[in-house]
Design a protein around this motif. Structure first.
Motif, PDB file in Angstrom:
ATOM      1  N   ALA A 160     -55.597  31.950 -19.871  1.00 25.73           N
ATOM      2  CA  ALA A 160     -54.928  32.154 -18.576  1.00 25.73           C
ATOM      3  C   ALA A 160     -55.924  31.908 -17.436  1.00 25.73           C
ATOM      4  N   LEU A 161     -55.915  30.704 -16.907  1.00 26.11           N
ATOM      5  CA  LEU A 161     -56.780  30.372 -15.785  1.00 26.11           C
ATOM      6  C   LEU A 161     -56.088  30.720 -14.472  1.00 26.11           C
ATOM      7  N   PRO A 162     -56.836  31.206 -13.489  1.00 27.71           N
ATOM      8  CA  PRO A 162     -56.215  31.585 -12.209  1.00 27.71           C
ATOM      9  C   PRO A 162     -55.733  30.363 -11.438  1.00 27.71           C
ATOM     10  N   ARG A 163     -54.606  30.524 -10.786  1.00 28.48           N
ATOM     11  CA  ARG A 163     -54.074  29.436  -9.963  1.00 28.48           C
ATOM     12  C   ARG A 163     -54.528  29.564  -8.507  1.00 28.48           C
ATOM     13  N   THR A 164     -54.818  30.770  -8.075  1.00 35.01           N
ATOM     14  CA  THR A 164     -55.296  30.991  -6.706  1.00 35.01           C
ATOM     15  C   THR A 164     -56.516  31.908  -6.749  1.00 35.01           C
ATOM     16  N   PRO A 165     -57.622  31.430  -7.309  1.00 32.26           N
ATOM     17  CA  PRO A 165     -58.822  32.275  -7.399  1.00 32.26           C
ATOM     18  C   PRO A 165     -59.442  32.466  -6.021  1.00 32.26           C
ATOM     19  N   PRO A 166     -60.276  33.508  -5.860  1.00 29.76           N
ATOM     20  CA  PRO A 166     -61.044  33.611  -4.615  1.00 29.76           C
ATOM     21  C   PRO A 166     -61.832  32.322  -4.420  1.00 29.76           C
ATOM     22  N   PRO A 167     -61.712  31.687  -3.270  1.00 26.10           N
ATOM     23  CA  PRO A 167     -62.370  30.386  -3.091  1.00 26.10           C
ATOM     24  C   PRO A 167     -63.883  30.519  -3.018  1.00 26.10           C
ATOM     25  N   GLY A 215     -54.510  25.500  -8.410  1.00 27.90           N
ATOM     26  CA  GLY A 215     -53.524  25.486  -9.487  1.00 27.90           C
ATOM     27  C   GLY A 215     -53.043  24.083  -9.804  1.00 27.90           C
ATOM     28  N   ALA A 216     -52.806  23.291  -8.767  1.00 28.34           N
ATOM     29  CA  ALA A 216     -52.370  21.905  -8.983  1.00 28.34           C
ATOM     30  C   ALA A 216     -53.476  21.088  -9.636  1.00 28.34           C
ATOM     31  N   PHE A 217     -54.727  21.351  -9.258  1.00 34.30           N
ATOM     32  CA  PHE A 217     -55.864  20.668  -9.885  1.00 34.30           C
ATOM     33  C   PHE A 217     -55.927  20.988 -11.375  1.00 34.30           C
ATOM     34  N   ARG A 225     -55.223  19.496 -16.959  1.00 37.52           N
ATOM     35  CA  ARG A 225     -54.647  19.883 -18.245  1.00 37.52           C
ATOM     36  C   ARG A 225     -53.767  18.760 -18.795  1.00 37.52           C
ATOM     37  N   ALA A 226     -52.990  18.130 -17.923  1.00 38.47           N
ATOM     38  CA  ALA A 226     -52.082  17.061 -18.366  1.00 38.47           C
ATOM     39  C   ALA A 226     -52.837  15.879 -18.954  1.00 38.47           C
TER      40      ALA A 226
END
Length: 307
Positions: A192-199, A157-159, A164-165
Motif C-alpha cells: 500500500a503506497l501512499p497516493r498523497t504523501p507529505p511532499p 498517486g498518478a505517477f 505500476r502500469a
C-alpha cells in the motif's frame, strides 16, 4: 556553437563527440569569463560535464534535457548551505544556444565514495552512512514548495499508477527472466503506497557515486547531481540508499536509518525500486545477488532489511 539535440539519435551522435562538444564548451566558458581555462571532461554521468580549471564545473544540458538543466540550477540554489554536507554552489546558470542550457558551479573537493569504498575501514563506513542518513533527513525536511514549478511529478498517486502500469514491460525490456516478471503484479498489489504523501524534496539517486569523501579521515566532503530531483514520498529515496549506499548490508542500513530518524518497510522500498524512473532489476540482481528463495518478498528483506 553547439548543434541542436532533441532526439535520441542526435544525442548519440553529438553528446559523446568531443570534436563537437569541446568547441561549444570553450565558447561558453569564454562568454562566462573563463577564456583559456583548461577543460577536462568527466567520463561519467548522463550529461556532458567539464572541470573548468581547478575551481569550477560546467554542466551542459541539450534541448532534450533542458528542463533538467533548469531543475539542477534551482535545486542547487535551494539547498545551498542548508545540508550537513556541502553541495555545489551555482555561479551562473541559463540558456546557451540551440536549446542548450548550462549550470556553472563550484567544484567540490574529495574522491568519489564509490571508487574508494573498498578501502574505507568498517568503522568509518558506519560513520559515513550515518552522515548520509543525517543529510537525507535534512534534505527531506526542507520545504519543497519553491521548487514546485520545476520539479515533478505533481500528482504522486498518478505517477505511481503510471509506473505500476509499465512495471512488467519495463523489466522485460531489461531482460528480467519470466520467473521474476510474473511476481511483479501481485507483489505491487500487496504494498500500500501512499497516493498523497507529505511532499519531500527527493534527490532520487542517493548513491555512493554521488558523494565525495576526504580519504584523510574519511569525512564526507560533497553531495551532488541533483538534476533528477523530484517532489514526493520520502521512501522513494531509499531505493538508491539500499541498492547503492548500504548495498544489502543490514547493519549499515540500520545505522543509516537511525541517523535518518525512521525506517522504511522493506516491501515499500522494493515496490519503489520496481517503480523507479530508472528501474533495472536485472542490473540490481547482478550487483547484489539473488536470494535462494527467489521471491520478491525475500529480495525486499535481503536488500532493504535492517536485521
Amino acid at each position: 556553437m553547439l548543434p541542436s539535440v532533441e532526439t535520441d539519435e542526435e544525442w548519440d551522435a553529438i553528446v559523446p563527440d568531443e570534436t563537437v562538444m569541446r568547441p561549444g564548451a570553450e565558447d561558453l566558458c569564454a562568454r562566462l569569463g573563463f577564456a583559456g581555462a583548461p577543460l577536462t571532461r568527466f567520463p561519467d554521468g548522463s550529461q556532458p560535464v567539464y572541470a573548468v580549471g581547478d575551481g569550477h564545473v560546467l554542466k551542459l544540458f541539450p534541448a532534450a534535457a533542458a528542463r533538467d538543466g533548469v531543475a539542477e540550477g534551482r535545486v542547487l540554489a535551494h539547498v545551498g548551505g542548508r545540508l550537513p554536507v556541502r553541495t555545489p554552489e551555482v555561479r551562473a546558470a541559463g540558456a546557451y544556444e540551440n536549446g542548450w542550457r548550462y549550470v556553472l558551479m563550484s567544484r567540490l573537493r574529495g574522491e568519489n565514495l564509490a571508487q574508494v569504498w573498498p578501502r574505507v575501514p568498517r568503522d568509518h563506513r558506519e560513520r559515513i552512512v550515518s552522515e548520509i542518513g543525517e543529510t537525507l533527513a535534512v534534505l527531506h525536511a526542507l520545504d519543497p514548495g519553491p521548487l514546485g514549478d520545476v520539479l515533478g511529478p505533481g500528482d504522486w498517486g498518478a505517477f505511481v499508477d503510471r509506473q505500476r502500469a509499465g512495471a512488467v514491460a519495463r523489466q522485460r525490456r531489461h531482460g528480467l527472466p519470466p520467473g521474476w516478471l510474473e511476481q511483479i503484479p501481485d507483489f505491487l498489489a500487496s504494498v500500500a503506497l501512499p497516493r498523497t504523501p507529505p511532499p519531500c524534496l527527493l534527490h532520487t539517486e542517493v548513491m555512493q557515486q554521488h558523494f565525495l569523501v576526504d580519504p584523510d579521515g574519511w569525512r564526507l566532503t560533497g553531495f551532488f547531481d541533483f538534476e533528477p530531483a523530484m517532489i514526493g514520498d520520502a521512501a522513494y529515496d531509499f531505493v538508491g540508499v539500499g541498492l547503492f549506499v548500504t548495498r544489502g548490508d543490514p547493519a549499515l542500513l540500520a545505522r543509516l536509518t537511525r541517523a535518518y530518524g525512521r525506517t522504511v518497510e522493506p516491501s515499500t522500498a522494493l515496490a519503489y525500486t520496481l517503480l523507479h524512473v530508472y528501474s533495472n532489476l536485472p542490473w540490481y540482481l547482478r550487483e547484489l545477488g539473488v536470494t535462494e528463495e527467489g521471491s520478491l518478498s525475500a529480495l525486499a528483506e535481503s536488500w532493504f532489511g535492517t536485521g
